[in-house]
Design a protein around this motif. Structure first.
Motif, PDB file in Angstrom:
ATOM      1  N   GLU A 298       0.829  -1.205   0.000  1.00 49.56           N
ATOM      2  CA  GLU A 298       0.000   0.000   0.000  1.00 49.56           C
ATOM      3  C   GLU A 298       0.867   1.260   0.000  1.00 49.56           C
ATOM      4  OE1 GLU A 298      -0.459  -2.507   2.328  1.00 49.56           O
ATOM      5  OE2 GLU A 298      -2.125  -3.439   1.250  1.00 49.56           O
ATOM      6  N   VAL A 299       1.951   1.234   0.763  1.00 47.28           N
ATOM      7  CA  VAL A 299       2.875   2.375   0.827  1.00 47.28           C
ATOM      8  C   VAL A 299       3.535   2.574  -0.531  1.00 47.28           C
ATOM      9  CG1 VAL A 299       5.006   3.242   1.890  1.00 47.28           C
ATOM     10  CG2 VAL A 299       3.277   2.091   3.302  1.00 47.28           C
ATOM     11  N   LEU A 300       3.970   1.480  -1.132  1.00 42.50           N
ATOM     12  CA  LEU A 300       4.619   1.558  -2.442  1.00 42.50           C
ATOM     13  C   LEU A 300       3.655   2.090  -3.502  1.00 42.50           C
ATOM     14  CD1 LEU A 300       6.569  -1.820  -2.373  1.00 42.50           C
ATOM     15  CD2 LEU A 300       7.488   0.469  -1.928  1.00 42.50           C
ATOM     16  N   GLU A 301       2.419   1.629  -3.465  1.00 41.06           N
ATOM     17  CA  GLU A 301       1.411   2.096  -4.423  1.00 41.06           C
ATOM     18  C   GLU A 301       1.198   3.603  -4.286  1.00 41.06           C
ATOM     19  OE1 GLU A 301      -2.043  -0.311  -3.602  1.00 41.06           O
ATOM     20  OE2 GLU A 301      -0.892  -2.143  -3.934  1.00 41.06           O
ATOM     21  N   GLU A 302       1.122   4.088  -3.054  1.00 44.77           N
ATOM     22  CA  GLU A 302       0.948   5.525  -2.822  1.00 44.77           C
ATOM     23  C   GLU A 302       2.166   6.305  -3.300  1.00 44.77           C
ATOM     24  OE1 GLU A 302      -1.816   7.190  -1.964  1.00 44.77           O
ATOM     25  OE2 GLU A 302      -2.752   5.220  -2.108  1.00 44.77           O
ATOM     26  N   LEU A 303       3.354   5.758  -3.092  1.00 47.74           N
ATOM     27  CA  LEU A 303       4.570   6.424  -3.562  1.00 47.74           C
ATOM     28  C   LEU A 303       4.592   6.524  -5.088  1.00 47.74           C
ATOM     29  CD1 LEU A 303       7.302   4.972  -1.191  1.00 47.74           C
ATOM     30  CD2 LEU A 303       6.563   7.353  -1.347  1.00 47.74           C
ATOM     31  N   VAL A 304       4.191   5.452  -5.762  1.00 48.19           N
ATOM     32  CA  VAL A 304       4.147   5.480  -7.226  1.00 48.19           C
ATOM     33  C   VAL A 304       3.148   6.540  -7.690  1.00 48.19           C
ATOM     34  CG1 VAL A 304       3.493   4.172  -9.296  1.00 48.19           C
ATOM     35  CG2 VAL A 304       4.972   3.121  -7.581  1.00 48.19           C
TER      36      VAL A 304
ATOM     37  N   LYS B 124      18.809  13.605  -6.658  1.00 45.53           N
ATOM     38  CA  LYS B 124      18.780  13.902  -5.229  1.00 45.53           C
ATOM     39  C   LYS B 124      17.419  14.435  -4.794  1.00 45.53           C
ATOM     40  CE  LYS B 124      20.871  17.379  -2.533  1.00 45.53           C
ATOM     41  NZ  LYS B 124      21.996  18.263  -2.283  1.00 45.53           N
ATOM     42  N   GLU B 125      16.856  15.353  -5.566  1.00 48.54           N
ATOM     43  CA  GLU B 125      15.576  15.961  -5.215  1.00 48.54           C
ATOM     44  C   GLU B 125      14.458  14.918  -5.217  1.00 48.54           C
ATOM     45  OE1 GLU B 125      17.425  16.975  -7.922  1.00 48.54           O
ATOM     46  OE2 GLU B 125      18.462  18.616  -6.924  1.00 48.54           O
ATOM     47  N   ASP B 126      14.481  14.020  -6.195  1.00 50.43           N
ATOM     48  CA  ASP B 126      13.462  12.973  -6.287  1.00 50.43           C
ATOM     49  C   ASP B 126      13.577  12.013  -5.106  1.00 50.43           C
ATOM     50  OD1 ASP B 126      12.924  14.235  -8.659  1.00 50.43           O
ATOM     51  OD2 ASP B 126      13.602  12.590  -9.937  1.00 50.43           O
ATOM     52  N   LEU B 127      14.815  11.649  -4.770  1.00 56.52           N
ATOM     53  CA  LEU B 127      15.037  10.747  -3.647  1.00 56.52           C
ATOM     54  C   LEU B 127      14.542  11.369  -2.345  1.00 56.52           C
ATOM     55  CD1 LEU B 127      18.617   9.441  -4.500  1.00 56.52           C
ATOM     56  CD2 LEU B 127      16.500   8.127  -4.585  1.00 56.52           C
ATOM     57  N   GLN B 128      14.745  12.666  -2.192  1.00 58.79           N
ATOM     58  CA  GLN B 128      14.291  13.342  -0.979  1.00 58.79           C
ATOM     59  C   GLN B 128      12.768  13.314  -0.875  1.00 58.79           C
ATOM     60  OE1 GLN B 128      16.397  17.039  -1.606  1.00 58.79           O
ATOM     61  NE2 GLN B 128      17.890  16.539  -0.013  1.00 58.79           N
ATOM     62  N   VAL B 129      12.090  13.517  -1.992  1.00 60.05           N
ATOM     63  CA  VAL B 129      10.620  13.473  -1.992  1.00 60.05           C
ATOM     64  C   VAL B 129      10.141  12.087  -1.580  1.00 60.05           C
ATOM     65  CG1 VAL B 129       8.566  13.506  -3.488  1.00 60.05           C
ATOM     66  CG2 VAL B 129      10.290  15.307  -3.702  1.00 60.05           C
ATOM     67  N   VAL B 130      10.686  11.066  -2.191  1.00 55.24           N
ATOM     68  CA  VAL B 130      10.274   9.699  -1.883  1.00 55.24           C
ATOM     69  C   VAL B 130      10.629   9.352  -0.433  1.00 55.24           C
ATOM     70  CG1 VAL B 130      10.590   7.261  -2.464  1.00 55.24           C
ATOM     71  CG2 VAL B 130      10.375   8.954  -4.283  1.00 55.24           C
ATOM     72  N   HIS B 131      11.834   9.736  -0.019  1.00 61.05           N
ATOM     73  CA  HIS B 131      12.299   9.445   1.334  1.00 61.05           C
ATOM     74  C   HIS B 131      11.379  10.081   2.379  1.00 61.05           C
ATOM     75  CE1 HIS B 131      15.111   8.476   4.523  1.00 61.05           C
ATOM     76  NE2 HIS B 131      15.106   9.745   4.897  1.00 61.05           N
ATOM     77  N   SER B 132      10.932  11.284   2.120  1.00 63.00           N
ATOM     78  CA  SER B 132      10.094  11.983   3.102  1.00 63.00           C
ATOM     79  C   SER B 132       8.691  11.378   3.199  1.00 63.00           C
ATOM     80  CB  SER B 132      10.005  13.470   2.774  1.00 63.00           C
ATOM     81  OG  SER B 132       9.303  13.676   1.557  1.00 63.00           O
ATOM     82  N   HIS B 133       8.295  10.594   2.194  1.00 65.06           N
ATOM     83  CA  HIS B 133       6.958   9.983   2.189  1.00 65.06           C
ATOM     84  C   HIS B 133       6.989   8.474   2.454  1.00 65.06           C
ATOM     85  CE1 HIS B 133       6.091  13.820   0.230  1.00 65.06           C
ATOM     86  NE2 HIS B 133       4.882  13.649   0.694  1.00 65.06           N
ATOM     87  N   ALA B 134       8.168   7.890   2.456  1.00 65.27           N
ATOM     88  CA  ALA B 134       8.274   6.426   2.626  1.00 65.27           C
ATOM     89  C   ALA B 134       8.143   6.035   4.083  1.00 65.27           C
ATOM     90  CB  ALA B 134       9.597   5.929   2.064  1.00 65.27           C
TER      91      ALA B 134
END
Length: 100
Positions: free
Chosen positions: A34-40, A90-100
């Motif tokens: 569910e977390v992965l689906e929301e991240l996608v 880096k910016e994309d990783l930060q977005v994903v990291h902050s929501h994972a």
């Protein structure tokens, strides 16, 4: 004699991105579907692109499930993780990291 030559140090941002990428790979591999689906979905809504483009381009290359072309909920844990780990900026990783 090359003993006096040193390999140039990686720029700090590159080292940071590499470390963040490793952390993300571990977090994603252990995340619930569910977390992965929301991240996608988040990545799609922000227009972020991995090494092979966005979610749709990733699916064109790696998944030919035509019954549900863009639905992240119809994809395996492995496919979701595989796509999210193609994000390298880096910016994309930060977005994903902050929501994972």
């Amino acid at each position: 004699n090359h003993s006096g030559l040193r390999k140039p140090a990686e720029p700090p941002s590159s080292t940071y991105s590499t470390a963040l990428s490793r952390i993300m790979e571990h977090k994603l591999a252990t995340a619930e579907n569910e977390v992965l689906e929301e991240l996608v979905k988040l990545v799609q809504s922000l227009g972020l692109r991995g090494e092979n483009g966005g979610w749709k381009q990733f699916l064109d290359l790696h998944d030919n499930n035509s019954q549900s072309p863009n639905e992240s909920s119809k994809r395996s844990h492995e496919k979701l993780v595989a796509f999210l780990t193609t994000l390298k900026k880096k910016e994309d990783l930060q977005v994903v990291h902050s929501h994972a």
